[in-house]
Design an enzyme around this catalytic site. Structure first.
Site, mmCIF file in Angstrom:
data_model
loop_
_atom_site.group_PDB
_atom_site.id
_atom_site.type_symbol
_atom_site.label_atom_id
_atom_site.label_comp_id
_atom_site.label_asym_id
_atom_site.label_seq_id
_atom_site.Cartn_x
_atom_site.Cartn_y
_atom_site.Cartn_z
ATOM 1 N N CYS A 10 0.607 -1.183 -0.166
ATOM 2 C CA CYS A 10 0.168 0.005 0.104
ATOM 3 C C CYS A 10 0.841 1.254 -0.060
ATOM 4 O O CYS A 10 0.295 2.290 -0.482
ATOM 5 C CB CYS A 10 -1.102 0.013 1.111
ATOM 6 S SG CYS A 10 -1.753 -1.459 0.957
ATOM 7 N N ASN A 21 -10.256 -0.218 1.527
ATOM 8 C CA ASN A 21 -8.812 -0.057 1.714
ATOM 9 C C ASN A 21 -8.482 -0.352 0.038
ATOM 10 O O ASN A 21 -8.729 -1.647 -0.326
ATOM 11 C CB ASN A 21 -8.096 -1.188 2.597
ATOM 12 C CG ASN A 21 -6.709 -1.191 2.475
ATOM 13 O OD1 ASN A 21 -6.257 -0.636 1.401
ATOM 14 N ND2 ASN A 21 -6.108 -1.818 3.405
ATOM 15 N N HIS A 74 -2.934 6.600 4.456
ATOM 16 C CA HIS A 74 -3.404 5.410 3.556
ATOM 17 C C HIS A 74 -4.722 4.931 4.535
ATOM 18 O O HIS A 74 -4.799 4.943 5.737
ATOM 19 C CB HIS A 74 -2.221 4.395 3.775
ATOM 20 C CG HIS A 74 -2.896 3.064 3.311
ATOM 21 N ND1 HIS A 74 -3.786 2.733 2.117
ATOM 22 C CD2 HIS A 74 -3.048 1.735 4.021
ATOM 23 C CE1 HIS A 74 -3.819 1.477 2.205
ATOM 24 N NE2 HIS A 74 -3.529 0.856 3.214
HETATM 25 N N1 ACO Z 1 -17.306 -9.899 10.683
HETATM 26 C C1 ACO Z 1 -17.723 -10.335 11.845
HETATM 27 N N2 ACO Z 1 -16.756 -10.700 12.677
HETATM 28 C C2 ACO Z 1 -15.397 -10.695 12.421
HETATM 29 C C3 ACO Z 1 -15.046 -10.345 10.869
HETATM 30 C C4 ACO Z 1 -16.035 -9.730 10.174
HETATM 31 N N3 ACO Z 1 -15.792 -9.440 8.905
HETATM 32 N N4 ACO Z 1 -13.679 -10.014 11.029
HETATM 33 C C5 ACO Z 1 -13.400 -10.799 11.961
HETATM 34 N N5 ACO Z 1 -14.345 -11.051 12.780
HETATM 35 C C6 ACO Z 1 -14.149 -11.719 14.118
HETATM 36 C C7 ACO Z 1 -12.848 -12.471 14.510
HETATM 37 O O1 ACO Z 1 -13.267 -13.647 13.887
HETATM 38 C C8 ACO Z 1 -12.653 -12.360 16.028
HETATM 39 O O2 ACO Z 1 -13.719 -13.195 16.432
HETATM 40 P P1 ACO Z 1 -13.353 -14.181 17.721
HETATM 41 O O3 ACO Z 1 -12.829 -13.016 18.729
HETATM 42 O O4 ACO Z 1 -14.410 -14.738 18.188
HETATM 43 O O5 ACO Z 1 -12.015 -15.056 17.278
HETATM 44 C C9 ACO Z 1 -13.396 -10.992 16.220
HETATM 45 O O6 ACO Z 1 -13.949 -10.507 15.335
HETATM 46 C C10 ACO Z 1 -12.281 -9.916 16.499
HETATM 47 O O7 ACO Z 1 -11.112 -10.181 15.613
HETATM 48 P P2 ACO Z 1 -9.851 -9.107 15.732
HETATM 49 O O8 ACO Z 1 -9.040 -9.610 14.565
HETATM 50 O O9 ACO Z 1 -9.418 -9.169 17.138
HETATM 51 O O10 ACO Z 1 -10.711 -7.808 15.386
HETATM 52 P P3 ACO Z 1 -9.682 -6.410 15.428
HETATM 53 O O11 ACO Z 1 -10.448 -5.412 16.148
HETATM 54 O O12 ACO Z 1 -8.652 -6.599 15.323
HETATM 55 O O13 ACO Z 1 -10.015 -5.830 13.782
HETATM 56 C C11 ACO Z 1 -9.220 -5.640 11.608
HETATM 57 C C12 ACO Z 1 -9.726 -6.730 12.818
HETATM 58 C C13 ACO Z 1 -10.418 -4.998 11.122
HETATM 59 C C14 ACO Z 1 -8.637 -6.577 10.534
HETATM 60 C C15 ACO Z 1 -8.080 -4.769 12.120
HETATM 61 O O14 ACO Z 1 -7.253 -5.675 12.828
HETATM 62 C C16 ACO Z 1 -7.116 -4.134 11.056
HETATM 63 O O15 ACO Z 1 -8.009 -3.271 10.329
HETATM 64 N N6 ACO Z 1 -5.957 -4.484 10.887
HETATM 65 C C17 ACO Z 1 -5.128 -3.852 10.032
HETATM 66 C C18 ACO Z 1 -5.395 -4.312 8.730
HETATM 67 C C19 ACO Z 1 -5.012 -3.612 7.475
HETATM 68 O O16 ACO Z 1 -4.876 -2.492 7.664
HETATM 69 N N7 ACO Z 1 -4.454 -4.324 6.412
HETATM 70 C C20 ACO Z 1 -4.343 -3.592 5.254
HETATM 71 C C21 ACO Z 1 -2.743 -3.235 5.384
HETATM 72 S S1 ACO Z 1 -2.272 -2.512 3.696
HETATM 73 C C22 ACO Z 1 -1.935 -3.213 2.461
HETATM 74 O O17 ACO Z 1 -0.899 -3.363 1.995
HETATM 75 C C23 ACO Z 1 -3.016 -4.092 1.868
#
Ligand code: ACO
Length: 339
Positions: free
Chosen positions: A122, A291, A261
């Site tokens: 990204c 994203n 970003h």
């Molecule tokens: N809908 C419902 N529940 C979900 C979903 C969904 N879409 N996705 C995950 N969950 C659940 C998980 O299974 C987990 O359940 P569990 O507790 O029973 O295991 C719960 O929600 C919490 O999951 P977490 O991973 O702890 O959630 P978090 O608050 O960390 O949010 C997220 C997850 C949104 C992915 C966050 O960590 C994030 O945005 N990280 C950065 C990701 C990013 O920016 N990536 C792109 C990088 S740039 C590039 O180069 C492409």
């Protein structure tokens, strides 16, 4: 990590053209509720995203890049044959080779351009600006097109709710030319390869060449450890913003607009808090687009400029993080009056 910028320059480089393009199809959170076990409420509260744009089956990254590039050339009042170099930042090229930039060059009719793709996740567009800036400042080239374009929907596991709700397709482009003053003043680029496996697509390269088994094992899709990327992003976005502004001889309080970003509003808010920024100093369009990886910063920049939120003389920071793991920031004094 090295800071670059504010070295002896023959001339300054600046963004003098901008454009964005999104495919026609919109996929809402409600639509996603029909595809995976998720909810509009979960996606909005955990990410800030409301909808994203998705390319058609036959629509490629170079298609999106083409439309964004045409708009950037128009705002810069530049003809395709005047382009000296095209850099396309992408993690979703049309194919491993030839480079998407070559396909774009042919489609634009940019017959005099050197072309290459740049892969820095990204952060790719900001990395691309730093490369363009060096060629302009040295006097080697006059007109460079930098594009960030992605069709992430094509490498998405639509059964994985951890990833498929986050990403969207789109393209943004910028023309970089020489100016008398201001423009791109400093950059901060970096990477931490030890975090590579927190965000990657394992299949299709020399490690896991495509076979029936790699397809069966879903190796051609994005894999992500979201919380690891989250921590990295908050730390690096704030640090890279501070470093690049300081390198140009300013403080973060001098900046008119931060364009981060667009990955997660919680990441953006945490970074903004560390930098003591108000909401109106940070541009956010994530709810509408999701994203879009290397397209996210140029789409946001083009949109902010179209809305009149950036004016000549404004101090602007572009900052990104992504697969690699990488980060990149640019500080500019907006000057769109090319020489
Ligand atoms: N809908 C419902 N529940 C979900 C979903 C969904 N879409 N996705 C995950 N969950 C659940 C998980 O299974 C987990 O359940 P569990 O507790 O029973 O295991 C719960 O929600 C919490 O999951 P977490 O991973 O702890 O959630 P978090 O608050 O960390 O949010 C997220 C997850 C949104 C992915 C966050 O960590 C994030 O945005 N990280 C950065 C990701 C990013 O920016 N990536 C792109 C990088 S740039 C590039 O180069 C492409």
């Amino acid at each position: 990590m090295k800071l670059i910028g504010m070295v002896n320059k023959m001339r300054n480089a600046s963004i003098t053209g901008w454009g964005k393009y999104l495919p026609d199809n919109i996929l809402t959170n409600k639509d996603l509720e029909e595809i995976v076990d998720t909810s509009d409420d979960w996606i909005r509260s955990r990410t800030g995203i409301k909808q994203r744009y998705i390319a058609d089956d036959g629509e490629t990254t170079s298609d999106l890049a083409y439309h964004a590039a045409r708009k950037a050339l128009k705002t810069a009042d530049l003809k395709a044959e005047e382009i000296d170099m095209i850099i396309v930042a992408t993690v979703t090229p049309d194919m491993p080779f030839p480079a998407t930039s070559c396909i774009l060059e042919d489609r634009l009719g940019a017959d005099n351009a050197a072309t290459f793709d740049l892969e820095a996740g990204c952060s790719g567009f900001v990395y691309g600006l730093s490369v363009a800036s060096q060629f302009i400042e040295s006097g080697m080239y006059d007109n460079i097109l930098v594009v960030g374009a992605e069709t992430l929907s094509k490498i998405m596991d639509w059964e994985d709710r951890n990833t498929c709700v986050l990403f969207g397709d789109g393209a943004g482009a910028a023309v970089v030319q020489a100016v008398d003053k201001g423009g791109l003043m400093s950059f901060d680029l970096g990477s931490d390869g030890s975090g590579g496996e927190s965000l990657y697509m394992p299949g299709g390269g020399s490690l896991n060449p495509a076979t029936e088994k790699t397809v069966e094992d879903k190796l051609h899709y994005i894999k992500m450890a979201g919380n690891q990327v989250f921590k990295f992003a908050v730390k690096r976005m704030s640090q890279a913003s501070r470093d690049v502004v300081n390198k140009a001889g300013f403080g973060t309080e001098d900046v008119d607009l931060f364009i981060p970003h667009q990955a997660n509003t919680r990441i953006i808010n945490s970074a903004a808090k560390r930098l003591d920024l108000n909401n109106d100093e940070v541009y956010v369009n994530l709810p509408e687009y999701g994203n879009t990886s290397s397209a996210s910063v140029p789409i946001a920049m083009a949109e902010a400029r179209e809305k009149g939120l950036i004016k000549n003389g404004d101090k602007v920071v572009l900052v990104a993080f992504g697969a690699g793991l990488t980060w990149a920031s640019a500080f500019l004094e907006w000057n769109e009056e090319g020489k």
